[in-house]
Motif scaffolding. Structure first.
Motif, PDB file in Angstrom:
ATOM      1  N   ASN A 275       0.932  -1.413   0.073  1.00  0.00           N
ATOM      2  CA  ASN A 275      -0.187   0.143   0.021  1.00  0.00           C
ATOM      3  C   ASN A 275       0.894   0.952  -0.031  1.00  0.00           C
ATOM      4  O   ASN A 275       2.563   1.131   0.567  1.00  0.00           O
ATOM      5  CB  ASN A 275      -0.855  -0.090   1.580  1.00  0.00           C
ATOM      6  N   GLN A 278       2.586   2.558   2.767  1.00  0.00           N
ATOM      7  CA  GLN A 278       3.332   1.288   3.677  1.00  0.00           C
ATOM      8  C   GLN A 278       4.840   1.766   4.266  1.00  0.00           C
ATOM      9  O   GLN A 278       5.601   2.871   3.701  1.00  0.00           O
ATOM     10  CB  GLN A 278       3.832   0.637   2.501  1.00  0.00           C
ATOM     11  N   LYS A 280       7.296  -0.158   5.348  1.00  0.00           N
ATOM     12  CA  LYS A 280       9.078  -0.460   5.484  1.00  0.00           C
ATOM     13  C   LYS A 280       8.078  -1.565   4.716  1.00  0.00           C
ATOM     14  O   LYS A 280       7.142  -2.076   4.813  1.00  0.00           O
ATOM     15  CB  LYS A 280       9.291  -0.994   6.799  1.00  0.00           C
ATOM     16  N   THR A 282       9.165  -5.932   4.316  1.00  0.00           N
ATOM     17  CA  THR A 282       9.805  -6.358   5.040  1.00  0.00           C
ATOM     18  C   THR A 282      10.121  -7.701   5.266  1.00  0.00           C
ATOM     19  O   THR A 282      10.094  -8.251   3.387  1.00  0.00           O
ATOM     20  CB  THR A 282       8.600  -7.360   6.100  1.00  0.00           C
ATOM     21  N   LEU A 283      11.578  -7.944   5.215  1.00  0.00           N
ATOM     22  CA  LEU A 283      12.897  -8.624   4.208  1.00  0.00           C
ATOM     23  C   LEU A 283      12.141 -10.560   4.763  1.00  0.00           C
ATOM     24  O   LEU A 283      11.768 -10.995   5.975  1.00  0.00           O
ATOM     25  CB  LEU A 283      13.792  -8.664   5.023  1.00  0.00           C
ATOM     26  N   MET A 381       4.697 -15.175   9.533  1.00  0.00           N
ATOM     27  CA  MET A 381       5.062 -14.310   9.555  1.00  0.00           C
ATOM     28  C   MET A 381       4.447 -13.433   8.285  1.00  0.00           C
ATOM     29  O   MET A 381       3.970 -12.561   7.621  1.00  0.00           O
ATOM     30  CB  MET A 381       6.273 -13.309   9.136  1.00  0.00           C
ATOM     31  N   GLU A 383       2.516 -14.758   5.838  1.00  0.00           N
ATOM     32  CA  GLU A 383       1.185 -14.628   5.692  1.00  0.00           C
ATOM     33  C   GLU A 383       0.699 -14.505   6.934  1.00  0.00           C
ATOM     34  O   GLU A 383      -0.761 -13.826   6.232  1.00  0.00           O
ATOM     35  CB  GLU A 383       0.497 -16.141   6.884  1.00  0.00           C
ATOM     36  N   THR A 384       0.830 -14.253   8.160  1.00  0.00           N
ATOM     37  CA  THR A 384       0.067 -12.543   8.944  1.00  0.00           C
ATOM     38  C   THR A 384       0.594 -10.835   7.910  1.00  0.00           C
ATOM     39  O   THR A 384      -0.827 -10.863   8.007  1.00  0.00           O
ATOM     40  CB  THR A 384       1.314 -12.325   9.868  1.00  0.00           C
ATOM     41  N   ILE A 385       1.014 -10.865   7.009  1.00  0.00           N
ATOM     42  CA  ILE A 385       1.242  -9.314   6.609  1.00  0.00           C
ATOM     43  C   ILE A 385       1.063  -9.914   5.405  1.00  0.00           C
ATOM     44  O   ILE A 385       0.359  -8.881   4.444  1.00  0.00           O
ATOM     45  CB  ILE A 385       2.750  -9.408   6.527  1.00  0.00           C
ATOM     46  N   THR A 386       0.762 -10.738   4.621  1.00  0.00           N
ATOM     47  CA  THR A 386       0.357 -11.090   2.972  1.00  0.00           C
ATOM     48  C   THR A 386      -1.233 -11.633   3.366  1.00  0.00           C
ATOM     49  O   THR A 386      -2.480 -11.637   2.355  1.00  0.00           O
ATOM     50  CB  THR A 386       0.643 -11.994   1.777  1.00  0.00           C
ATOM     51  N   GLY A 387      -1.303 -12.469   4.168  1.00  0.00           N
ATOM     52  CA  GLY A 387      -2.657 -13.012   4.826  1.00  0.00           C
ATOM     53  C   GLY A 387      -2.767 -14.824   3.376  1.00  0.00           C
ATOM     54  O   GLY A 387      -3.778 -15.657   3.575  1.00  0.00           O
TER      55      GLY A 387
END
Lengths: 639, 246, 214
Positions: A275, A278, A280, A282-283, A381, A383-387
């Protein structure tokens, strides 16, 4: 023209460090007590240096802008830490580690420094184990290893995907022990805003107490900067949102040369931007490339769901282009290859700015459980961010600004061109050349702090034992404080309409587009003008609400953004100057027919160290020629 | 999307704070909660108003800097994540959201949603370490560690020191935080040597700092973004009694 | 040593031991009470007499009183500390506790204390001679009380609350004593749950039978 003296000891490469230690001056315990050292930063470099110096008996003051030293961004390193232990019996050695780093850095790093980093790597692992860092172990109770990009052995020690956190918290605990003993005084929520130089020597710093806004003076016999890199120049990067190069930049303006600023590593595997607001990127650890396969559809603009695209219609472009290393090519190579595919229109996702990182084959072969034990927390991680779950469909990844190989120029002793001012960890330029290999950052930064700086700083401080504690009433402190106050007042009194972040975001976009993964003369020149214009706007239209004497996060940001403009300008200058391609620095004018980076060793086998001329406000180039006595300089190939 | 925020505003530690309402329509489901606050702050700044102060740094769930009490939950209503990982897709359009700082005597408010968690560092300083000097370590393989113990030690060691356990506990107890560190070292041979001194010193410091007492409610475990288990608390209790009677 | 006595963990271990001791006593007391269901007052009164006169039991009685006092005293002190640990409350608090009844221990404990005082006035103080009554016929006194509907309701409510208190208390004591284990803790939790239902139910049966059947 050069004033640079890298102070590399003579003798065979493997014996240089031993020889240095044998001949360097020492400081006796009674005198150590009388010597103050300031360490700025509490990441792996800063905390390890502060705790080691505390153990030795120096009086250490340690500063960080975070609320606790445990939060420094080393905490976010995921994949691992290298050491030449050869526990796997796969032929590894100090020399191999050294060689891989020199080659990985595309022959733009200093041999002696890199060799030393490889030498102390084993001590670093032993020390971490002894202080309780829970590295992964096998059923025999021994440490486990995994493989990382750009190498052909398994020398990476890890703690799931949290290696940086575990190493940092281990170091944090050592630091706490010294605080407990009264050897280290901790100053959290303090930001260094200037370096104080007295009679040509670094003697202290000016800080702002981020809670009260108070400007403070701190003096010492030596100052160590462990303040990390400038990857946040791109605004969106894998760094912490408050990571910033201001401390190093202030030191640069006070006389420390800045080396190779254009050498910035773009990490190939980060989660793409989702978006506009945003903060940052995430690596996703490079270790994922051990089992994940990177691909894009063979057909342009193929919008089918990844799982429905059959094998023969997939282009595993890294395996295709680099059969010897496949998905495990170094970061710069992988990033450019992904960019090339996306620019050519083969990228996936709505934006077309992503490639697939697919675990289907690995899960089929090794079972879901094995994959989960290796990468479980990374998958979560993601999955948490992207779903979406990487167990069910490929991850989508894209390169992101990550690490800066460039930094303050230091000699073999890690001292900058300002006597008594040291730079360690990512804030210096020394060990990674034009590209850093995975898992060698934790290694270098801990090596600097635990095993190198404590020796080299003694060599300097041995001449300082007759210098009494330095008064902060000296005029140099007063002047530096005044300068800091002026700058802060200037920023807060603009009272324009735009936030510091909005300028930072624009600057980041310019740098990403023109001084990111690939650069050309036209673009760089264009960027330079754009940065200059943006800087002018900044000083006209910045809005910093609130006052000076309070917690004011906008003021903090504004100060940093002000410095970013200057850092950006120097990056562009350096990128323009280096008309060759090497490592992460890819000049489009200098490439092979196959689109690989083409070095120009005849003209550019040097470290570009930039001096800031404060009276003329210009940068002047000094060259440190690189001599390769041990390794044969070759074309870097991972094919 | 639109959210109706009720956010705690407090100028500094000595000022009296209050809730302020913000009707914000600039959110989107792809944003993280903190990015939503960033967007709100941008509007405030452009109007010349003080933005909402909150701590955050890595924005990837590992530094432990962020933390706010969102609609009655530390780090918000989603299990096992930090505030920076909380996505706006978990909220409904038009939802009321109450945002408060951690509330604890040991975590005084510094400004708005920022609290002082220095007491956590003080507990670690009291004994959260293994006393080995640089340079004195034997080869790593000189100390084999049973894999299971080593893995459990890791599970305790992943605490990020965010303070959600204290924020969640009805007694504002720091037992989960302290026990995670004690447990990490209690399970490996390197840590056993000063186990007794460590647990005593850390608990004594914890008591001094004004944290509440554990009543085994389990709220800490339920709200810990790293899902650290209360088994650690039992282990610390055991370590403590053994230290006291031996 | 002073750090041991003053430590929060020490207070908790005292709470746990005292609590577990009281939990055991509940079972003994229940065994005794079941004699109330007999039509013959003899066995109950004899048992009560034995409890009142046996020197070994007398020692236990002192320990038991100590247990009550410590459990109550430390419970109150810890609770006050806990309240002080959060001087500013949250505006909005969701239900996050894993153990539901753990939130209300001080309140359930308080209600049990009120019951205990009334119970003491009715029986224990009679035995001590502080309150008038026939301390050789507790059977008759109990049966008289259980004919009063108000008392029966009060008694049953107190037992319900006791069940709530026990539900958290049992497992919590084990956790405090450091006994948490992946395999055994679920068993402990089950036993705790069963205990917190069966024992209060056992007590509750007695007044119900006496009131409705006899």
């Amino acid at each position: 023209m050069t004033k640079l003296n890298s102070k590399i000891p003579s003798g065979p490469l493997a014996e240089k460090w031993t020889k240095y230690k044998d001949t360097a001056n020492l400081v006796n315990p009674a005198n150590k007590k009388k010597l103050d050292v300031i360490v700025v930063g509490t990441g792996l470099a800063g905390a390890s240096a502060a705790s080691s110096l505390g153990e030795l008996g120096y009086q250490v003051k340690n500063f960080c802008y975070q609320d606790s030293s445990r939060r420094a961004h080393s905490v976010a390193a995921q994949g691992g830490i290298n050491a030449a232990k050869n526990y796997r019996n796969d032929g590894d050695s100090i020399y191999h580690l050294f060689y891989d780093m020199i080659k990985g850095g595309d022959y733009r790093a200093r041999e002696a420094n890199v060799y030393r980093a490889a030498q102390v790597s084993n001590d670093v692992i032993d020390h971490f184990t002894a202080i309780g860092v829970p590295f992964a172990r096998d059923y025999g109770g021994n440490l486990d290893n995994r493989s990382f990009g750009g190498v052909q052995v398994s020398r990476t020690f890890y703690a799931k995907g949290l290696t940086g956190q575990q190493c940092l918290l281990g170091t944090y605990s050592s630091l706490n022990r010294q605080i407990n003993k009264g050897m280290v005084t901790m100053y959290p929520r303090q930001e260094m805003l200037d370096l104080v130089v007295i009679d040509g020597k670094a003697r202290g710093i000016i800080t702002r107490n981020l809670i009260t806004g108070e400007i403070e003076r701190h003096s010492a016999h030596a100052v160590v900067l462990a303040t990390g890199g400038y990857g946040t120049i791109y605004y969106l990067s894998t760094l912490a949102v408050n990571s910033n190069p201001s401390a190093a930049w202030k030191a640069h303006k006070k006389g420390a040369y800045f080396a190779n600023p254009s050498f910035v590593q773009i990490h190939p595997t980060s989660i793409p931007q989702l978006n506009d607001f945003q903060a940052k990127l995430t690596l996703m650890s490079e270790s994922l490339r051990n089992d994940g396969r990177i691909w894009v559809p063979k057909a342009k603009g193929d919008k089918r769901h990844a799982n429905t695209i059959p094998n023969e219609e997939r282009d595993y472009f890294l395996e295709r282009r680099y059969p010897a290393f496949g998905n495990l090519v170094p970061r710069d190579v992988a990033s450019r290859a992904a960019k090339e595919r996306c620019d050519a229109g083969y990228g996936v996702s709505d934006t077309g700015l992503a490639v697939n990182l697919d675990f289907r084959d690995a899960i089929q072969k090794q079972g879901k459980k094995a994959i989960e034990s290796k990468y479980g927390n990374l998958f979560e991680m993601y999955e948490t961010i992207t779903g979406t779950s990487p167990y069910d469909e490929p991850m989508r990844i894209y390169p992101a600004g990550h690490y800066t190989m460039g930094g303050l120029w230091v000699d073999y002793e890690l001292m900058t061109t300002v006597p008594g001012l040291y730079a360690i960890g990512e804030s210096n330029f020394s060990d990674h050349g034009a590209n850093r290999l995975g898992a060698s950052s934790l290694m270098q930064t801990s090596g600097d702090g635990y095993f190198i700086l404590p020796y080299t700083i003694a060599n300097y401080l041995s001449d300082e034992i007759r210098t009494p504690r330095i008064s902060t009433d000296l005029k140099e402190f007063e002047e530096a404080e005044k300068e800091v106050m002026n700058q802060l007042e200037k920023l807060i009194s603009i009272k324009g309409t735009k936030s510091a972040t909005s300028f930072h975001r624009k600057l980041g976009k310019i740098m990403w587009d023109y001084c990111g993964m690939s650069r050309n003369e036209e673009g760089l020149n264009k960027a330079r003008v754009m940065v200059k214009k943006l800087k002018e706007d900044f000083y006209k239209d910045l809005m910093v609400p609130g006052g000076l004497n309070e917690l004011n996060q906008e003021l903090e940001k504004a100060g940093r953004v002000a410095d970013y403009f200057d850092v950006a300008d120097l990056m562009i200058t350096d990128a323009l100057n280096r008309t060759e391609s090497c490592g992460a620095h890819f000049r489009e004018e200098s490439q092979t027919e196959e689109g690989e980076a083409k070095r120009n060793d005849a003209d550019f086998m040097y470290v570009a160290a930039w001096e800031y001329n404060s009276s003329k406000q210009i940068h002047q180039l000094h060259k440190e020629d690189l001599k390769y006595e041990e390794v044969e300089v070759k074309v870097r190939s991972y094919k | 999307m639109r959210v109706k925020l009720k956010i705690w505003r407090q100028k500094d530690a000595n000022s009296k704070g209050a809730f302020v309402n913000y009707d914000f329509d600039g959110a989107s489901p792809e944003m993280s909660f903190l990015e939503m606050l960033d967007a709100l702050n941008t509007r405030l700044i452009e109007k010349g108003e003080d933005p909402i102060a909150f701590d955050s740094d890595c924005r990837e769930g590992i530094c432990g800097a962020c933390g706010m009490y969102i609609n009655g939950y530390p780090h918000g209503p989603v299990k096992g994540i930090t505030t920076c990982h909380l996505s706006m897709r978990y909220f409904k359009d038009g939802q009321n959201i109450v945002v408060e700082p951690w509330r604890s005597k040991a975590f005084p408010v510094i400004r708005d949603l920022i609290v002082d968690r220095n007491s956590f560092d003080k507990i670690q300083v009291a004994g959260g370490f293994i006393s080995t000097n640089v340079g004195s370590a034997p080869d790593s393989h000189a100390i084999p560690v049973i894999k299971e113990k080593s893995d459990h030690s890791f599970d305790s060691a992943i605490c990020i020191g965010c303070g959600a356990c204290v924020a969640a506990c009805k007694n504002a107890s720091a037992m989960l935080f302290v026990s995670a560190k004690v447990s990490q070292y209690a399970q490996i041979p390197q840590g056993k040597i000063e186990a007794k001194e460590r647990v005593e010193a850390m608990i004594q410091k914890m008591d001094e700092l004004g944290f509440g007492n554990c009543t085994n409610t389990g709220a800490c475990e339920a709200q810990c973004p790293k899902e650290i288990s209360v088994i650690n608390i039992a282990r610390m209790n055991r370590e403590f009694y053994v230290a006291k009677i031996s | 040593m002073s750090s041991f006595l003053g430590s929060s963990l020490t207070k908790k271990i005292v709470m746990a031991f005292a609590g577990l001791f009281l939990i055991m006593f509940l079972l003994v007391h229940l065994g005794l009470n079941l004699f109330l269901l007999s039509d013959d007052p003899g066995p109950f009164n004899k048992a009560a007499h034995f409890m009142a006169s046996n020197p070994v039991i007398k020692i236990f009685e002192l320990v038991l009183m100590g247990g009550f006092l410590l459990h109550i005293l430390w419970g109150v002190i810890l609770q006050i500390q806990n309240w002080l640990a959060r001087p500013v409350r949250y505006k909005k608090m969701a239900e996050t506790q894993i153990s539901f009844f753990s939130k209300y221990m001080i309140y359930t404990g308080g209600i049990i204390l009120i019951f205990l005082i009334i119970h003491f006035v009715n029986f224990y103080f009679v035995k001590l001679g502080l309150v008038e009554g026939d301390h050789e016929n507790f059977y008759g006194m109990a049966h008289e009380l259980f004919q009063l509907p108000g008392y029966v309701v009060f008694y049953l409510v107190a037992l319900l609350i006791l069940g709530f208190h026990l539900n958290h208390a049992f497992q919590s004591a084990f956790q405090t004593l450091g006994l948490n284990h992946e395999t055994y803790t679920p068993c402990i939790k089950f036993v705790g749950l069963a205990y917190s239902i069966v024992v209060p139910a056992g007590y509750a049966v007695i007044p119900l039978i006496i009131y409705f059947v006899k």
